[in-house]
Design a protein around this motif. Structure first.
Motif, PDB file in Angstrom:
ATOM      1  N   ARG A 191      26.244 -39.281 -55.238  1.00 53.81           N
ATOM      2  CA  ARG A 191      26.094 -38.486 -56.333  1.00 53.81           C
ATOM      3  C   ARG A 191      25.089 -37.131 -55.869  1.00 53.81           C
ATOM      4  O   ARG A 191      25.554 -36.064 -56.279  1.00 53.81           O
ATOM      5  N   LEU A 192      24.059 -37.522 -54.937  1.00 51.20           N
ATOM      6  CA  LEU A 192      23.198 -36.290 -54.590  1.00 51.20           C
ATOM      7  C   LEU A 192      23.951 -35.460 -53.364  1.00 51.20           C
ATOM      8  O   LEU A 192      23.569 -34.192 -53.598  1.00 51.20           O
ATOM      9  N   THR A 193      24.898 -35.898 -52.696  1.00 52.40           N
ATOM     10  CA  THR A 193      25.528 -35.286 -51.549  1.00 52.40           C
ATOM     11  C   THR A 193      26.876 -34.741 -51.886  1.00 52.40           C
ATOM     12  O   THR A 193      27.359 -33.694 -51.102  1.00 52.40           O
ATOM     13  N   ALA A 194      27.713 -35.238 -52.498  1.00 57.27           N
ATOM     14  CA  ALA A 194      29.313 -34.999 -52.896  1.00 57.27           C
ATOM     15  C   ALA A 194      29.588 -34.440 -53.912  1.00 57.27           C
ATOM     16  O   ALA A 194      28.972 -34.594 -55.068  1.00 57.27           O
ATOM     17  N   PRO A 195      30.579 -33.634 -54.059  1.00 55.72           N
ATOM     18  CA  PRO A 195      30.965 -32.813 -55.113  1.00 55.72           C
ATOM     19  C   PRO A 195      31.696 -33.953 -56.130  1.00 55.72           C
ATOM     20  O   PRO A 195      31.938 -35.162 -55.705  1.00 55.72           O
ATOM     21  N   THR A 196      31.886 -33.466 -57.428  1.00 52.70           N
ATOM     22  CA  THR A 196      32.241 -34.767 -58.371  1.00 52.70           C
ATOM     23  C   THR A 196      33.446 -35.190 -58.048  1.00 52.70           C
ATOM     24  O   THR A 196      33.823 -36.295 -58.073  1.00 52.70           O
ATOM     25  N   ALA A 197      34.447 -34.401 -57.708  1.00 48.47           N
ATOM     26  CA  ALA A 197      35.945 -34.680 -57.406  1.00 48.47           C
ATOM     27  C   ALA A 197      35.946 -35.641 -56.153  1.00 48.47           C
ATOM     28  O   ALA A 197      36.644 -36.873 -56.332  1.00 48.47           O
ATOM     29  N   TRP A 198      35.013 -35.576 -55.237  1.00 48.55           N
ATOM     30  CA  TRP A 198      35.021 -36.746 -54.128  1.00 48.55           C
ATOM     31  C   TRP A 198      34.224 -37.977 -54.477  1.00 48.55           C
ATOM     32  O   TRP A 198      34.740 -38.912 -54.169  1.00 48.55           O
ATOM     33  N   ARG A 199      33.351 -37.870 -55.460  1.00 50.55           N
ATOM     34  CA  ARG A 199      32.734 -39.053 -55.975  1.00 50.55           C
ATOM     35  C   ARG A 199      33.589 -39.958 -56.923  1.00 50.55           C
ATOM     36  O   ARG A 199      33.861 -40.880 -56.686  1.00 50.55           O
ATOM     37  N   ASN A 200      34.496 -39.104 -57.776  1.00 43.95           N
ATOM     38  CA  ASN A 200      35.520 -39.821 -58.229  1.00 43.95           C
ATOM     39  C   ASN A 200      36.390 -40.462 -57.409  1.00 43.95           C
ATOM     40  O   ASN A 200      36.894 -41.627 -57.777  1.00 43.95           O
ATOM     41  N   LEU A 201      36.722 -39.778 -56.512  1.00 37.19           N
ATOM     42  CA  LEU A 201      37.844 -40.441 -55.400  1.00 37.19           C
ATOM     43  C   LEU A 201      37.217 -41.717 -54.848  1.00 37.19           C
ATOM     44  O   LEU A 201      37.931 -42.614 -54.490  1.00 37.19           O
ATOM     45  N   ALA A 202      35.921 -41.585 -54.455  1.00 35.38           N
ATOM     46  CA  ALA A 202      35.294 -42.677 -53.856  1.00 35.38           C
ATOM     47  C   ALA A 202      35.159 -44.041 -54.770  1.00 35.38           C
ATOM     48  O   ALA A 202      35.560 -44.928 -54.329  1.00 35.38           O
ATOM     49  N   VAL A 203      34.791 -43.811 -55.878  1.00 35.38           N
ATOM     50  CA  VAL A 203      34.739 -44.890 -57.005  1.00 35.38           C
ATOM     51  C   VAL A 203      36.015 -45.268 -57.171  1.00 35.38           C
ATOM     52  O   VAL A 203      36.122 -46.605 -57.315  1.00 35.38           O
ATOM     53  N   ALA A 204      37.033 -44.493 -57.257  1.00 36.11           N
ATOM     54  CA  ALA A 204      38.361 -45.133 -57.485  1.00 36.11           C
ATOM     55  C   ALA A 204      38.903 -46.008 -56.532  1.00 36.11           C
ATOM     56  O   ALA A 204      39.567 -46.970 -56.535  1.00 36.11           O
ATOM     57  N   GLY A 205      38.712 -45.483 -55.229  1.00 36.83           N
ATOM     58  CA  GLY A 205      38.693 -46.336 -53.918  1.00 36.83           C
ATOM     59  C   GLY A 205      38.095 -47.430 -54.075  1.00 36.83           C
ATOM     60  O   GLY A 205      38.860 -48.695 -53.626  1.00 36.83           O
ATOM     61  N   GLY A 206      36.792 -47.583 -54.332  1.00 39.57           N
ATOM     62  CA  GLY A 206      36.240 -48.795 -54.786  1.00 39.57           C
ATOM     63  C   GLY A 206      37.000 -49.804 -55.493  1.00 39.57           C
ATOM     64  O   GLY A 206      36.941 -50.736 -55.321  1.00 39.57           O
ATOM     65  N   ASP A 207      37.334 -49.190 -56.591  1.00 39.26           N
ATOM     66  CA  ASP A 207      37.980 -49.970 -57.537  1.00 39.26           C
ATOM     67  C   ASP A 207      39.312 -50.699 -57.007  1.00 39.26           C
ATOM     68  O   ASP A 207      39.731 -51.686 -57.388  1.00 39.26           O
TER      69      ASP A 207
END
Length: 338
Positions: A191-207
């Motif tokens: 959240r502190l280092t990545a753009p919103t799109a990357w964060r959403n992509l990472a969380v979706a990948g975790g799911d």
């Protein structure tokens, strides 16, 4: 309309895929245990680190930012918490009395007592439910179920509460605080280092990763304990029956409460989904650590998941059909004026 149907089909396909994935994991683990003892030993040895990965993934994908939304619909929130932590335990205790063995009763109870903290939200969205309330419930329900877990275990396994807290709590602390801190820390760093799109992509990948990690855990559990499990297959038929009855009962109870309280469709849908879906991944991980020598307990939790996804898919269709029969607010106001 077409987009809604595509979404329902997508959710149904994903649910079907996950159910098939778990069935394959059970089959692979069982075959390893019966025909390849050496490979089964390796698979069983990987269970512990896989549990750490599973817990880390679950906490990495947890969403805390919606907790403030709990104030938006306090009645629905209180109904959901009351059903999940007061009525559902009573229902689960009554139904598990049908099971022939204590270990199976305990496994099904553990499965039934923990409301889902992940995939139920996707089904809530597809059913036209209030996902804001659903998302806000997730961290609250996870905190409650983890806090209550040693108490439930003590009550239903016959140990004294203080003794169970003394023995289980340090284990849970060691096994869950560390991976949970890693998962939450990684989420904060992202959240502190990545753009919103990357964060959403990472969380979706975790799911998307979670079902595969669960499947790997299932392989290890069945590979290491298949002989014990195969010794009484009829008992596991009873597990499937009791879990099915549990889902039917929670659906009927949720419908009755929704009508009694005159909930809107969006509130009704989120109440139905949060009281129907169970948090089997986390409970499987917790129980494998807290009760490492209870394969029947672990297997009962896994079998519950096999019924859950088809059940949630059916609920989605029923709720969407129900919503299509409800007149729009404008139509209702016109009817009242007449």
């Amino acid at each position: 309309m077409l987009r809604g149907r595509v979404r329902v089909l997508s959710a149904s396909s994903r649910a079907g895929f996950i159910t098939a994935l778990f069935l394959v994991a059970i089959l692979v683990g069982s075959l390893l245990g019966v025909f390849a003892p050496a490979a089964a030993g390796v698979a069983g040895g990987l269970t512990d680190p896989l549990i750490l990965v599973l817990v880390g993934c679950l906490f990495f994908t947890l969403r805390f930012e919606r907790v403030s939304e709990l104030r938006r619909a306090p009645r629905t929130v209180l109904l959901a918490l009351g059903m999940n932590f007061l009525l559902v335990p009573v229902l689960a205790v009554a139904l598990t009395a049908l099971l022939p063995e204590e270990a199976l009763r305990l496994g099904v109870l553990i499965y039934c007592l923990a409301p889902c903290t992940d995939w139920f939200l996707g089904f809530t969205r597809l059913a036209g439910g209030d996902t804001v309330i659903g998302g806000a419930l997730i961290p609250v329900q996870m905190a409650l179920q983890l806090t209550l877990y040693p108490v439930w275990l003590a009550v239903f396994s016959g140990y004294r509460v203080d003794a169970m807290l003394d023995t289980v709590s340090p284990t849970l602390l060691t096994w869950f605080v560390v991976p949970a801190a890693v998962g939450l820390g990684a989420r904060l760093l992202l959240r502190l280092t990545a753009p919103t799109a990357w964060r959403n992509l990472a969380v979706a990948g975790g799911d998307r990763l979670v079902p595969f990690v669960i499947a790997a855990v299932i392989v290890g559990i069945f590979a290491g304990n298949v002989e014990t499990i195969l010794a009484d297959l009829a008992a596991f038929g009873w597990v499937l029956l009791v879990v099915f009855l549990f889902f039917v009962a929670t659906f009927l109870l949720g419908n009755a409460i929704a009508r009694l309280c005159r909930l809107r469709h969006a509130e009704h849908a989120v109440l139905t989904m949060t009281t129907s879906a169970r948090n089997a991944p986390l409970m499987l991980a917790v129980t494998a650590v807290a009760l490492p020598d209870q394969p029947l307990v672990h297997a009962a939790i896994v079998l519950g998941m096999l019924i859950e996804f088809p059940h949630l898919t059916v609920l989605t269709h029923l709720l969407r059909r129900s919503a299509s029969r409800v007149p729009s607010p404008g139509v209702r106001r016109l009817a009242e004026q007449e």
